[in-house]
Scaffold this active site. Structure first.
Site, PDB file in Angstrom:
ATOM      1  N   LYS A  13       0.923  -1.146  -0.104  1.00 12.92           N
ATOM      2  CA  LYS A  13       0.229   0.045   0.104  1.00 12.92           C
ATOM      3  C   LYS A  13       0.805   1.266  -0.038  1.00 12.92           C
ATOM      4  O   LYS A  13       0.609   2.119  -0.632  1.00 12.92           O
ATOM      5  CB  LYS A  13      -1.027   0.107   1.073  1.00 12.92           C
ATOM      6  CG  LYS A  13      -2.081   0.752   1.172  1.00 12.92           C
ATOM      7  CD  LYS A  13      -3.192   0.254   2.157  1.00 12.92           C
ATOM      8  CE  LYS A  13      -2.788   0.071   3.411  1.00 12.92           C
ATOM      9  NZ  LYS A  13      -2.590   1.198   4.238  1.00 12.92           N
ATOM     10  N   ARG A  88      -9.756   3.865   8.715  1.00 11.12           N
ATOM     11  CA  ARG A  88      -9.281   2.508   9.013  1.00 11.12           C
ATOM     12  C   ARG A  88     -10.536   1.783   9.685  1.00 11.12           C
ATOM     13  O   ARG A  88     -10.259   0.341  10.010  1.00 11.12           O
ATOM     14  CB  ARG A  88      -8.010   2.281   9.592  1.00 11.12           C
ATOM     15  CG  ARG A  88      -7.921   3.005  11.150  1.00 11.12           C
ATOM     16  CD  ARG A  88      -6.569   2.560  11.646  1.00 11.12           C
ATOM     17  NE  ARG A  88      -6.526   3.370  12.892  1.00 11.12           N
ATOM     18  CZ  ARG A  88      -7.001   3.005  14.080  1.00 11.12           C
ATOM     19  NH1 ARG A  88      -7.604   1.786  14.162  1.00 11.12           N
ATOM     20  NH2 ARG A  88      -6.745   3.819  15.133  1.00 11.12           N
ATOM     21  N   ARG A 127      10.783 -10.564   5.258  1.00 15.55           N
ATOM     22  CA  ARG A 127      11.677  -9.190   5.154  1.00 15.55           C
ATOM     23  C   ARG A 127      12.847  -9.515   6.142  1.00 15.55           C
ATOM     24  O   ARG A 127      12.620 -10.174   7.303  1.00 15.55           O
ATOM     25  CB  ARG A 127      10.875  -8.004   5.733  1.00 15.55           C
ATOM     26  CG  ARG A 127      10.696  -7.044   4.756  1.00 15.55           C
ATOM     27  CD  ARG A 127       9.814  -6.078   5.427  1.00 15.55           C
ATOM     28  NE  ARG A 127       8.422  -5.684   4.674  1.00 15.55           N
ATOM     29  CZ  ARG A 127       7.493  -4.988   5.324  1.00 15.55           C
ATOM     30  NH1 ARG A 127       7.548  -4.754   6.689  1.00 15.55           N
ATOM     31  NH2 ARG A 127       6.296  -5.098   4.583  1.00 15.55           N
ATOM     32  N   ARG A 161      12.609  -8.279  12.058  1.00 17.74           N
ATOM     33  CA  ARG A 161      11.760  -7.408  13.153  1.00 17.74           C
ATOM     34  C   ARG A 161      10.663  -8.025  13.983  1.00 17.74           C
ATOM     35  O   ARG A 161      10.067  -8.853  13.079  1.00 17.74           O
ATOM     36  CB  ARG A 161      11.262  -5.856  12.623  1.00 17.74           C
ATOM     37  CG  ARG A 161      12.331  -5.060  12.087  1.00 17.74           C
ATOM     38  CD  ARG A 161      11.934  -3.836  11.726  1.00 17.74           C
ATOM     39  NE  ARG A 161      10.837  -3.951  10.816  1.00 17.74           N
ATOM     40  CZ  ARG A 161      10.490  -3.067   9.747  1.00 17.74           C
ATOM     41  NH1 ARG A 161      11.127  -1.771   9.683  1.00 17.74           N
ATOM     42  NH2 ARG A 161       9.464  -3.341   8.909  1.00 17.74           N
ATOM     43  N   ARG A 172      -1.870  -8.794  12.728  1.00 12.19           N
ATOM     44  CA  ARG A 172      -2.311  -7.737  12.079  1.00 12.19           C
ATOM     45  C   ARG A 172      -3.411  -7.830  11.050  1.00 12.19           C
ATOM     46  O   ARG A 172      -4.434  -7.032  10.738  1.00 12.19           O
ATOM     47  CB  ARG A 172      -1.242  -6.932  11.511  1.00 12.19           C
ATOM     48  CG  ARG A 172      -0.216  -6.331  12.427  1.00 12.19           C
ATOM     49  CD  ARG A 172       1.043  -6.067  11.944  1.00 12.19           C
ATOM     50  NE  ARG A 172       1.181  -5.112  10.935  1.00 12.19           N
ATOM     51  CZ  ARG A 172       2.315  -5.067  10.050  1.00 12.19           C
ATOM     52  NH1 ARG A 172       3.282  -6.034  10.272  1.00 12.19           N
ATOM     53  NH2 ARG A 172       2.213  -4.025   8.916  1.00 12.19           N
TER      54      ARG A 172
END
Ligand SMILES: [Zn+2]
Length: 217
Positions: A13, A88, A127, A161, A172
């Site tokens: 996004k 949101r 990641r 992370r 999430r």
């Protein structure tokens, strides 16, 4: 053009928002940037937001909405804007509608970036970030470093992370499904939603989004 960009974490996004805003010559308004700017400039809203954050609480919708309102009233947003991360949830979407109505404005489109859940998990959980510089980002599958665990740029150690762990990503996504996804139905009832497949090369996703906006006009 006034656009809202919606999509789950990991759908790219932020990247698409930057590219679309540049192409369309409208400001990219993200809630992350709004919070950072208000807090660093120590505005009244920034101080208020910080007091909630420091206490470990969520910033109330009213504060977020007021920051968004301030930003949308800046001269560079006269010709439109692209909202990223706001609204949101449905109550924020309703507040945004009220806000626009008082300014005699309307949204032109809501772009819904869609990506399969397993893919977004793979994108985020793969990641790896450099300990020396968080701008040095790699991906174990898509953009692997030449040597596993070592930053190509500076030789620093790469790590995952906590925010990027599969468990956190699934959480999430759950929040996204329960809180944010309902705004898609809300905007569908206004005939504003264009669904964009957010898979494949970044350029291709941008092209799809721009085409959908053209069709809408
Ligand atoms: Zn590095």
């Amino acid at each position: 053009m006034r656009i809202v960009l919606v999509g789950p974490p990991g759908a790219g996004k932020g990247t698409q928002a930057t590219r679309l805003a540049e192409t369309l010559h409208i400001p990219h308004i993200s809630t992350g940037d709004l919070f950072r700017a208000n807090i660093s400039q120590q505005t009244e809203l920034g101080k208020l937001a910080k007091s909630y954050m420091d206490a470990g609480n969520l910033v109330p919708d009213e504060v977020t909405i007021a920051m968004a309102k301030d930003r949308m009233e800046q001269p560079d947003a006269e010709g439109g804007f692209l909202l990223d991360g706001f609204p949101r949830n449905v109550s924020q979407a309703e507040a945004l509608d009220e806000l626009l109505e008082t300014e005699d404005m309307k949204l032109d489109a809501v772009l819904d970036l869609e990506a399969p859940e397993d893919e977004v998990v793979k994108r985020i959980a793969g990641r790896r970030v450099c300990r020396n510089d968080s701008a040095h980002v790699f991906h174990v599958t898509y953009t692997p470093p030449k040597q596993e665990g070592v930053c190509d740029v500076c030789g620093g150690e790469l790590y995952q992370r906590d925010d990027d762990s599969e468990e956190t990503v699934r959480k999430r996504l759950e929040v996204y499904h329960t809180q944010t996804e309902p705004i898609i139905d809300y905007y569908k009832s206004q005939g504003l939603v264009a669904t964009i497949a957010a898979t494949g090369p970044v350029d291709e996703v941008t092209r799809r989004a721009l085409e959908a906006l053209k069709r809408d006009q």
